[in-house]
Enzyme design. Sequence first.
Site, PDB file in Angstrom:
ATOM      1  N   HIS A 117     132.770-115.396 -17.425  1.00  0.00           N
ATOM      2  CA  HIS A 117     131.910-115.549 -18.605  1.00  0.00           C
ATOM      3  C   HIS A 117     132.558-114.807 -19.781  1.00  0.00           C
ATOM      4  O   HIS A 117     132.665-113.579 -19.759  1.00  0.00           O
ATOM      5  CB  HIS A 117     130.513-114.988 -18.334  1.00  0.00           C
ATOM      6  CG  HIS A 117     129.467-115.463 -19.278  1.00  0.00           C
ATOM      7  ND1 HIS A 117     128.253-115.959 -18.841  1.00  0.00           N
ATOM      8  CD2 HIS A 117     129.427-115.532 -20.621  1.00  0.00           C
ATOM      9  CE1 HIS A 117     127.520-116.303 -19.880  1.00  0.00           C
ATOM     10  NE2 HIS A 117     128.223-116.032 -20.990  1.00  0.00           N
ATOM     11  N   LEU A 118     132.972-115.557 -20.762  1.00  0.00           N
ATOM     12  CA  LEU A 118     133.628-115.011 -21.948  1.00  0.00           C
ATOM     13  C   LEU A 118     132.756-113.941 -22.599  1.00  0.00           C
ATOM     14  O   LEU A 118     131.549-114.121 -22.764  1.00  0.00           O
ATOM     15  CB  LEU A 118     133.877-116.156 -22.941  1.00  0.00           C
ATOM     16  CG  LEU A 118     134.669-115.833 -24.189  1.00  0.00           C
ATOM     17  CD1 LEU A 118     136.119-115.526 -23.827  1.00  0.00           C
ATOM     18  CD2 LEU A 118     134.605-117.011 -25.158  1.00  0.00           C
ATOM     19  N   HIS A 119     133.364-112.816 -22.957  1.00  0.00           N
ATOM     20  CA  HIS A 119     132.648-111.744 -23.648  1.00  0.00           C
ATOM     21  C   HIS A 119     133.631-110.924 -24.461  1.00  0.00           C
ATOM     22  O   HIS A 119     134.761-110.685 -24.039  1.00  0.00           O
ATOM     23  CB  HIS A 119     131.863-110.860 -22.671  1.00  0.00           C
ATOM     24  CG  HIS A 119     132.688-110.269 -21.584  1.00  0.00           C
ATOM     25  ND1 HIS A 119     133.146-110.983 -20.497  1.00  0.00           N
ATOM     26  CD2 HIS A 119     133.146-109.003 -21.409  1.00  0.00           C
ATOM     27  CE1 HIS A 119     133.833-110.195 -19.699  1.00  0.00           C
ATOM     28  NE2 HIS A 119     133.865-108.972 -20.247  1.00  0.00           N
ATOM     29  N   PHE A 120     133.207-110.525 -25.647  1.00  0.00           N
ATOM     30  CA  PHE A 120     134.013-109.733 -26.561  1.00  0.00           C
ATOM     31  C   PHE A 120     133.509-108.299 -26.560  1.00  0.00           C
ATOM     32  O   PHE A 120     132.305-108.063 -26.567  1.00  0.00           O
ATOM     33  CB  PHE A 120     133.916-110.287 -27.991  1.00  0.00           C
ATOM     34  CG  PHE A 120     134.683-111.554 -28.189  1.00  0.00           C
ATOM     35  CD1 PHE A 120     135.847-111.554 -28.945  1.00  0.00           C
ATOM     36  CD2 PHE A 120     134.251-112.749 -27.628  1.00  0.00           C
ATOM     37  CE1 PHE A 120     136.561-112.720 -29.134  1.00  0.00           C
ATOM     38  CE2 PHE A 120     134.959-113.919 -27.811  1.00  0.00           C
ATOM     39  CZ  PHE A 120     136.115-113.903 -28.569  1.00  0.00           C
TER      40      PHE A 120
END
Length: 162
Positions: A117-120
């Site tokens: 899950h993409l996260h910054f």
Amino acid sequence: MDVLWAPWRLEYILGPKADQCPFCLPRDTSEDRRRRVLHRGRTCFVIMNIFPYNNGHLMVCPYRHLMNLVDLTPEEGHELMDLMQLATRVLQERFRPQGVNGGVNIGEAAGAGIKEHLHFHLVPRWTGDSSFMAFASQTRVIPEHIDSTYAALKPLFDQYTA
């Protein structure tokens, strides 16, 4: 023997481990405080890192469960950047950092701890924040309890998005 007191970690050690992605939020907001969700946007949200590098370590994530930056829709990409700016503003107001690290790790080889899950990440930084503890005992000191940080940041997010 030196002792490092971190009683908040006991909840993680003894608590149940999630079988699901920690960034896939239910539509219902009743768990937001427990999960430390600070703001919900239309396509993305801001959440605290419960294993922070520094006080105020935040993450901005799309709601959609996707792994790659190139898979964001234009709307998700724009809101993600808007929330990165909002989160930076809140961090600067609350913590007065001398800098902020911002970044994303796409894929396991790039260092993504949760690659699915993409996260910054946004991490407030201060000159000298890697004190002797980091060098002498490979330990990072987080001086404020995570619940206190949440209580201080949540009203600021509410204020800026009202």
